[in-house]
Design an enzyme around this catalytic site. Structure first.
Site, mmCIF file in Angstrom:
data_model
loop_
_atom_site.group_PDB
_atom_site.id
_atom_site.type_symbol
_atom_site.label_atom_id
_atom_site.label_comp_id
_atom_site.label_asym_id
_atom_site.label_seq_id
_atom_site.Cartn_x
_atom_site.Cartn_y
_atom_site.Cartn_z
ATOM 1 N N ASN A 13 0.881 -1.167 0.000
ATOM 2 C CA ASN A 13 0.000 0.000 0.000
ATOM 3 C C ASN A 13 0.919 1.218 0.000
ATOM 4 O O ASN A 13 1.470 1.581 1.034
ATOM 5 C CB ASN A 13 -0.895 -0.021 1.249
ATOM 6 N N TRP A 14 1.080 1.797 -1.184
ATOM 7 C CA TRP A 14 2.048 2.897 -1.309
ATOM 8 C C TRP A 14 1.545 4.191 -0.684
ATOM 9 O O TRP A 14 2.302 5.141 -0.529
ATOM 10 C CB TRP A 14 2.362 3.147 -2.789
ATOM 11 N N LYS A 15 0.257 4.248 -0.384
ATOM 12 C CA LYS A 15 -0.354 5.479 0.154
ATOM 13 C C LYS A 15 -0.054 6.657 -0.772
ATOM 14 O O LYS A 15 -0.018 6.480 -1.988
ATOM 15 C CB LYS A 15 0.127 5.709 1.589
ATOM 16 N N HIS A 101 -9.570 1.485 4.292
ATOM 17 C CA HIS A 101 -8.327 1.651 5.041
ATOM 18 C C HIS A 101 -8.555 2.616 6.207
ATOM 19 O O HIS A 101 -9.318 3.570 6.089
ATOM 20 C CB HIS A 101 -7.215 2.182 4.124
ATOM 21 N N GLU A 103 -6.910 4.969 7.347
ATOM 22 C CA GLU A 103 -6.644 6.391 7.074
ATOM 23 C C GLU A 103 -7.838 7.035 6.365
ATOM 24 O O GLU A 103 -8.126 8.217 6.573
ATOM 25 C CB GLU A 103 -5.341 6.528 6.262
ATOM 26 N N GLU A 173 -5.872 -4.755 10.185
ATOM 27 C CA GLU A 173 -4.865 -3.737 10.440
ATOM 28 C C GLU A 173 -5.187 -2.984 11.732
ATOM 29 O O GLU A 173 -5.996 -2.041 11.721
ATOM 30 C CB GLU A 173 -4.820 -2.732 9.279
ATOM 31 N N GLY A 179 2.067 2.436 10.614
ATOM 32 C CA GLY A 179 3.025 3.523 10.467
ATOM 33 C C GLY A 179 3.668 3.952 11.773
ATOM 34 O O GLY A 179 4.318 4.992 11.846
ATOM 35 N N SER A 219 2.973 -2.034 10.215
ATOM 36 C CA SER A 219 4.414 -2.117 10.459
ATOM 37 C C SER A 219 4.989 -3.506 10.189
ATOM 38 O O SER A 219 5.941 -3.932 10.843
ATOM 39 C CB SER A 219 4.762 -1.647 11.878
ATOM 40 N N GLY A 240 2.704 -1.055 4.189
ATOM 41 C CA GLY A 240 2.843 0.346 3.831
ATOM 42 C C GLY A 240 4.307 0.699 3.625
ATOM 43 O O GLY A 240 4.893 0.459 2.573
ATOM 44 N N GLY A 241 4.909 1.260 4.656
ATOM 45 C CA GLY A 241 6.279 1.775 4.581
ATOM 46 C C GLY A 241 7.263 0.842 3.891
ATOM 47 O O GLY A 241 8.004 1.261 2.997
#
Ligand code: PGA
Length: 258
Positions: A13-15, A101, A103, A173, A179, A219, A240-241
């Site tokens: 998930n590149w956001k 998601h 966010e 999640e 994150g 994470s 993500g990251g």
């Protein structure tokens, strides 16, 4: 993971990261990392920003990498300034879409009702869905994690048929782990993914529940992926990251292949 009954899926998930040119670079780098590997046991997806989709689809052609979007609107067309429909995504070769998601729920007013509408629209257009659920820190501390993910799962999937469930992946999640560098322990991840599977048993029966891929996200990284994926109810990761670095992402894919 339980490869006997369901597929293992590693999704990035590149956001809101990477321009189209950078997206091409990252997809090419991921392709280079996995080239020559037998990735048959693990589906690999990159969920990229809307403006990167076309470039990413093109760059991923002929490789094992599938491309996903990070959101989709519930209406098929109309006066929804700034929004993107499922048919638009489908037409340019997008296969997956992340829906719900945390966010989106936290910053953009997403509710279980709107999540449900989006899931329906995506499936009707032939997209596959990565549906995100998970509890806030306060909810975990109050001991209501099971209630929260149960409510989310039930409402987000309202009206989704048994047959449609083959196109749904669920990503557990925990919001406190996203994150933050704080990962759920593998036992915590396994427990809640298992609980979500129990909810699916109650909704669709054992066969569908056992066939549904349930990922962990929050994470997940090159260091902890193998341990998380060793758990029977953790069928992959939404990352993500660590999905923004091809070499880290490749280590996670490798962990899923072993
Ligand atoms: P993270 O994000 O891996 O950076 O914690 C995961 C996600 O939000 O899907």
């Amino acid at each position: 993971m339980n490869r006997q009954t369901r597929k293992t899926v590693i999704a990035g998930n590149w956001k809101m990261n990477k321009t189209p040119a950078e997206a091409k670079g990252l997809i090419d780098a991921i392709k280079a990392e996995i080239s020559g590997k037998d990735t048959g046991l693990c589906e690999i997806i990159a969920c990229v920003p809307f403006v990167d989709l076309q470039t990413a689809v093109e760059a991923a052609k002929g490789s094992a990498v599938k491309i996903g979007a990070q959101n989709v609107h519930w209406a098929s067309s109309g006066a929804f300034t700034g929004e993107i429909s499922a048919a638009m995504l489908k037409e340019i070769g997008v296969e997956y879409v992340i829906i719900g998601h945390s966010e989106r729920r936290q910053y953009f007013g997403e509710t279980d009702i709107t999540v449900n509408s989006r899931v329906k629209a995506a499936l009707e257009s032939g997209l596959k869905v990565i549906l995100c659920v998970g509890e806030l820190l306060a909810e975990r501390e109050q001991g209501v994690t099971a209630e929260v993910v149960s409510r989310q799962t039930k409402i987000d999937l309202l009206g989704i048929t048994e047959a449609q469930m083959k196109d749904i992946i669920i990503a557990y999640e925990p919001v406190w782990a996203i994150g933050t560098g704080k990962t759920a322990t593998s036992d915590q991840a396994d427990e809640v993914c298992g609980f979500i599977r129990d909810v699916l048993v109650s909704l669709y029966g054992k066969n569908v529940a056992e066939a549904t891929t349930i990922q962990y996200g929050g994470s997940m990284n090159a260091k902890n992926a193998a341990e998380l994926l060793s758990k029977i109810n953790v069928d992959g990761g939404l990352i993500g990251g660590a999905s923004l670095k091809a070499d880290d992402f490749a280590v996670i894919i490798e962990a899923a292949l072993n």
